[in-house]
Write a protein that holds these residues in place. Structure first.
Motif: not given
Lengths: 258, 115
Positions: B58, B60, B62, B68-73, B95-98
């Motif tokens: 997943p 996010e 951002e 805007r902020e949305k998790v993309v599985m 956000e998970f791999n900035p």
């Protein structure tokens, strides 16, 4: 590791601040605080449930599931926070409702924040080489969030009852206004509300990515470039709830004097 | 009452009409990178951004600038509505791999058309 620290700290800080403020208020009112145990259990179960169905929930309503769940849960949290501010004057008469409200606030906060943390950590299975840095980062971020929460609780616990009620009411009003702007933001992001260009942009003074910006976001949902809809809902919520808080404070002073 | 019903119908149907006209732009996430990492979009109108996550993990999406902020599985697609934007550059990141997942939208007054 820094990524894990930031992600966990951001999520933990919001929940920790709400828990510490609610605990300080309820301790001062001499309520039973066992609701925290119920909220922690319910919130953890809910977070695991939400995280394990995150993919399906996201697909709801033509891909608007996340925004709908976020918007509804934030709206319920906001209503319960408003209930705490309104009901605190007659706290003995409303103790059950205030306790139920506090349980709901913390449970839903934990479900929202917890699910995102679980989704983030679900990547460990695919990238096991990142496991140690993610776990250490998570512990540091979580620890920092807890420490800030404890600090806020200790500071609030030192305030006398009358001043504590007005202090927490003001904080809760500002937090509620911030959450209501997030409800609006969810509606805008998912296309339910159509907006115009942002009203202003304060990112040159306080960037949202800065430490100050992140702290302001955690407490007041700081937004550097709000739309008119977000600014209006923020102002109206603050106007109503701060008026109630001040009216309650004056009322309690008058009751004490007579 | 008839006037009220008419206004209500217009209010309910107006957003649907807008949906149909909105341009759609696409970006993908692949190996923790945004592809393309620079995307030209029109300023002054609302548009749909479709984010396709081709990774198994997943991410996010951002952006502080876009709010805007949305998790993309993993192996899934997410949509966010953006704008109307003022002309300018709007950075976004995962956000998970900035460190790697970075990109920007470049909003210009000219109509670029949907991709």
């Amino acid at each position: 590791m820094l990524t894990s620290v930031i992600i966990i700290l951001r999520e933990a800080l919001e929940a920790a601040l709400l828990i510490s403020i609610m605990l300080a208020l309820h301790q001062n009112l001499h309520f039973y605080r066992r609701w925290l145990v119920s909220a922690l259990c319910l919130g953890s179960i809910g977070a695991f449930f939400y995280a394990s169905h995150f993919g399906q929930i996201s697909e709801w309503a033509d891909g608007r599931g996340q925004e709908i769940v976020n918007g509804i849960s934030l709206f319920i949290i906001s209503l319960c926070l408003a209930g705490q501010i309104i009901g605190v004057t007659d706290h003995d008469g409303h103790s059950h409702l205030l306790t139920l409200g506090a349980t709901t606030i913390i449970t839903l906060s934990l479900v929202r924040e917890g699910a995102e943390i679980i989704v983030y950590y679900s990547t460990i299975g695919i990238h096991p080489e990142k496991m140690s840095s993610m776990i250490i980062g998570g512990i540091v971020g979580f620890g920092l969030g807890i420490c800030i929460g404890i600090l806020v609780f200790v500071l609030l616990s030192r305030i006398t009852r009358q001043n504590l009620v007005i202090t927490t009411s003001i904080f809760l009003a500002l937090i509620t206004a911030g959450l209501m702007t997030e409800v609006m933001q969810s509606a805008i992001q998912s296309g339910f509300v159509i907006t115009d260009e942002p009203l202003w942009d304060t990112s040159a003074f306080i960037p949202e990515a800065s430490v100050a910006g992140q702290l302001l976001y955690a407490v007041f949902s700081y937004e550097s470039s709000p739309t008119a809809e977000e600014a209006i809902i923020w102002a109206i919520t603050n106007l109503v709830l701060l008026s109630v808080a001040i009216w309650n404070h004056r009322h309690s002073i008058n009751v004490k004097a007579s | 009452m008839r006037l009220f019903s008419g206004v209500l119908c217009m209010m309910l149907l107006a957003p649907l009409a807008v949906y149909a006209e909105e341009p759609v732009f696409h970006i993908a996430i692949s190996n923790h990178l945004f592809v393309p990492d620079n995307l030209a979009v029109p300023a002054g109108i609302r548009f749909k951004l479709v984010i396709e996550n081709k990774d198994a993990t997943p991410e996010e999406f951002e952006s502080f600038e876009l709010n805007r902020e949305k998790v993309v599985m993993g192996n899934a697609t997410a949509t966010v509505y953006i704008g109307p934007l003022k002309p300018g550059t709007y950075p976004f990141f995962g956000e998970f791999n900035p460190e790697t997942a970075q990109g920007q939208l470049i909003a210009t007054p000219a109509h670029n058309g949907a991709q």
